[in-house]
Design a protein around this motif. Structure first.
Motif, PDB file in Angstrom:
ATOM      1  N   GLU A   1      -0.603  83.671 -26.391  1.00  0.00           N
ATOM      2  CA  GLU A   1      -0.527  85.273 -26.385  1.00  0.00           C
ATOM      3  C   GLU A   1      -1.135  85.237 -27.969  1.00  0.00           C
ATOM      4  O   GLU A   1      -2.026  85.912 -28.020  1.00  0.00           O
ATOM      5  N   LEU A   2      -0.358  84.200 -28.972  1.00  0.00           N
ATOM      6  CA  LEU A   2      -0.338  83.654 -30.306  1.00  0.00           C
ATOM      7  C   LEU A   2      -2.235  83.251 -30.207  1.00  0.00           C
ATOM      8  O   LEU A   2      -3.297  83.098 -31.242  1.00  0.00           O
ATOM      9  N   GLN A   3      -2.116  81.687 -29.338  1.00  0.00           N
ATOM     10  CA  GLN A   3      -3.074  80.963 -29.257  1.00  0.00           C
ATOM     11  C   GLN A   3      -4.676  81.599 -29.245  1.00  0.00           C
ATOM     12  O   GLN A   3      -5.888  80.570 -29.469  1.00  0.00           O
ATOM     13  N   GLY A   4      -4.583  81.547 -28.344  1.00  0.00           N
ATOM     14  CA  GLY A   4      -5.233  82.567 -26.769  1.00  0.00           C
ATOM     15  C   GLY A   4      -5.340  81.658 -25.961  1.00  0.00           C
ATOM     16  O   GLY A   4      -4.909  80.693 -25.573  1.00  0.00           O
ATOM     17  N   LEU A   5      -6.857  81.426 -25.109  1.00  0.00           N
ATOM     18  CA  LEU A   5      -7.057  80.584 -24.259  1.00  0.00           C
ATOM     19  C   LEU A   5      -7.455  79.460 -24.058  1.00  0.00           C
ATOM     20  O   LEU A   5      -8.724  79.715 -24.211  1.00  0.00           O
ATOM     21  N   GLN A   6      -7.562  78.123 -24.013  1.00  0.00           N
ATOM     22  CA  GLN A   6      -7.916  77.036 -24.254  1.00  0.00           C
ATOM     23  C   GLN A   6      -8.930  76.327 -22.765  1.00  0.00           C
ATOM     24  O   GLN A   6      -8.224  76.908 -21.483  1.00  0.00           O
ATOM     25  N   VAL A   7      -9.690  75.597 -22.474  1.00  0.00           N
ATOM     26  CA  VAL A   7     -10.184  75.222 -22.020  1.00  0.00           C
ATOM     27  C   VAL A   7     -10.728  73.995 -22.346  1.00  0.00           C
ATOM     28  O   VAL A   7     -10.796  73.217 -23.117  1.00  0.00           O
ATOM     29  N   ALA A   8     -10.220  72.720 -21.327  1.00  0.00           N
ATOM     30  CA  ALA A   8     -10.753  71.617 -21.312  1.00  0.00           C
ATOM     31  C   ALA A   8     -11.969  70.927 -21.308  1.00  0.00           C
ATOM     32  O   ALA A   8     -13.173  71.927 -19.868  1.00  0.00           O
ATOM     33  N   VAL A   9     -13.001  70.342 -22.005  1.00  0.00           N
ATOM     34  CA  VAL A   9     -14.393  69.814 -22.328  1.00  0.00           C
ATOM     35  C   VAL A   9     -13.998  68.398 -21.773  1.00  0.00           C
ATOM     36  O   VAL A   9     -13.435  67.576 -22.175  1.00  0.00           O
ATOM     37  N   HIS A  10     -14.893  67.806 -20.792  1.00  0.00           N
ATOM     38  CA  HIS A  10     -14.402  66.774 -19.853  1.00  0.00           C
ATOM     39  C   HIS A  10     -15.834  65.820 -19.837  1.00  0.00           C
ATOM     40  O   HIS A  10     -17.230  66.045 -20.155  1.00  0.00           O
ATOM     41  N   GLY A  11     -15.700  64.463 -20.241  1.00  0.00           N
ATOM     42  CA  GLY A  11     -16.397  63.750 -20.601  1.00  0.00           C
ATOM     43  C   GLY A  11     -17.189  63.128 -19.281  1.00  0.00           C
ATOM     44  O   GLY A  11     -16.563  63.356 -17.724  1.00  0.00           O
ATOM     45  N   GLU A  12     -17.415  62.801 -18.594  1.00  0.00           N
ATOM     46  CA  GLU A  12     -18.364  61.703 -17.396  1.00  0.00           C
ATOM     47  C   GLU A  12     -17.354  61.020 -17.125  1.00  0.00           C
ATOM     48  O   GLU A  12     -16.898  60.385 -17.718  1.00  0.00           O
ATOM     49  N   ALA A  13     -16.988  61.219 -15.725  1.00  0.00           N
ATOM     50  CA  ALA A  13     -16.411  60.422 -15.259  1.00  0.00           C
ATOM     51  C   ALA A  13     -16.737  59.166 -14.930  1.00  0.00           C
ATOM     52  O   ALA A  13     -17.872  58.483 -14.118  1.00  0.00           O
ATOM     53  N   LYS A  14     -15.631  57.468 -15.008  1.00  0.00           N
ATOM     54  CA  LYS A  14     -16.098  56.294 -14.362  1.00  0.00           C
ATOM     55  C   LYS A  14     -16.091  56.839 -13.447  1.00  0.00           C
ATOM     56  O   LYS A  14     -14.752  57.284 -12.753  1.00  0.00           O
ATOM     57  N   PRO A  15     -16.501  55.811 -12.563  1.00  0.00           N
ATOM     58  CA  PRO A  15     -16.537  54.591 -11.163  1.00  0.00           C
ATOM     59  C   PRO A  15     -14.677  54.690 -10.690  1.00  0.00           C
ATOM     60  O   PRO A  15     -14.428  53.683 -11.642  1.00  0.00           O
ATOM     61  N   GLY A  16     -13.996  55.461 -10.312  1.00  0.00           N
ATOM     62  CA  GLY A  16     -12.765  55.175  -9.887  1.00  0.00           C
ATOM     63  C   GLY A  16     -11.672  55.936 -10.455  1.00  0.00           C
ATOM     64  O   GLY A  16     -10.598  55.733 -10.447  1.00  0.00           O
ATOM     65  N   GLN A  17     -12.596  56.682 -11.796  1.00  0.00           N
ATOM     66  CA  GLN A  17     -11.306  57.225 -12.756  1.00  0.00           C
ATOM     67  C   GLN A  17     -11.647  58.491 -12.524  1.00  0.00           C
ATOM     68  O   GLN A  17     -12.791  59.016 -12.249  1.00  0.00           O
ATOM     69  N   GLU A  18     -10.680  59.500 -13.223  1.00  0.00           N
ATOM     70  CA  GLU A  18     -10.710  60.791 -13.556  1.00  0.00           C
ATOM     71  C   GLU A  18     -11.770  60.919 -14.360  1.00  0.00           C
ATOM     72  O   GLU A  18     -11.323  60.064 -15.734  1.00  0.00           O
TER      73      GLU A  18
END
Length: 251
Positions: free
Chosen positions: A160-177
């Protein structure tokens, strides 16, 4: 003999200074430095207010007593018991959370750890960056994740102090998240980003203090110890000079 004594003192001080970076890196994390100062009493008081309003519901400080907080933070017994004590504990008792252990395991998967020594175990920089690294993650049981401590079972206590953050993901490599490249503020909180970083710095400062309350006294005593050693070294030098003056005159 005098030279050996002076050399020993200098060597001991040098070794102490050399170990400071090692002690600061106990957390084992290559994280941006927060630059806390446990001698800043105002920061300690602000950090204590945050801890007791947002953290003590789950986390204890079993090695810290309310009476010690009053002494070190410059607060009266009434101020501590009225503003920091929400569990009905007595003034001389330690800070303990009333969260039941069984309930904590059911809600979070495990009992929340005691935070008395967290700054010694993980490092102050870890605590600060961890508190700033929460983001929404619907895939997690509690709905939150953390870039500093991935898959943590703890929700963001300061959302409530910080707010809500969301993640910006990079491009996934084969076999990896896909990795998290950065965090973006989706919904602002009650504080601006700069204000929130200042608040979490205060909280990290307070936890640094709880990990070693004696540091405040030890640091003040340390100054006098160094001055004593410097004065003693000077007096011994004068004794040595006076002693060898007689020896040289005899020859």
């Amino acid at each position: 003999m005098i030279k050996r004594y002076v050399f020993s003192v200098a060597l001991a001080l040098g070794l102490f200074v050399a170990t400071l970076p090692v002690l600061a890196a106990e957390g084992g994390e290559d994280l941006p430095s927060v630059g806390t100062n446990v001698n800043d009493r105002a920061a300690l008081q602000r950090g204590a207010r945050l801890f007791f309003n947002y953290c003590v519901g789950c986390h204890s400080l079993k090695y810290v007593r309310y009476s010690r907080l009053a002494t070190d933070l410059g607060l009266s017994e009434d101020e501590v018991m009225s503003n920091l004590n929400f569990t009905g504990a007595k003034f001389g008792e330690p800070v303990l959370s009333h969260m039941p252990a069984d309930g904590a395991k059911a809600w979070f998967g495990k009992e929340p750890p005691d935070l008395s020594l967290e700054a010694r175990a993980k490092g102050v920089d870890f605590i600060f960056n961890y508190l700033n690294a929460f983001y929404l993650d619907p895939s997690r049981p509690v709905g939150w994740n953390n870039t500093v401590f991935p898959n943590a079972s703890m929700p963001n206590p300061l959302w409530e102090l910080q707010g809500l953050q969301v993640a910006v993901h990079g491009e996934a490599k084969p076999g990896q998240e896909a990795t998290v490249e950065k965090l973006e503020l989706q919904r602002p909180g009650r504080m601006t980003p700069d204000e929130f970083r200042g608040a979490t710095r205060d909280l990290a400062t307070f936890l640094e203090y709880t990990a070693e309350p004696a540091a405040l006294e030890r640091q003040s005593v340390g100054v006098w110890v160094i001055l004593f050693l410097a004065g003693l070294t000077f007096l011994l030098y004068l004794v040595k000079h006076e002693y060898w003056k007689d020896v040289h005159e005899e020859h």
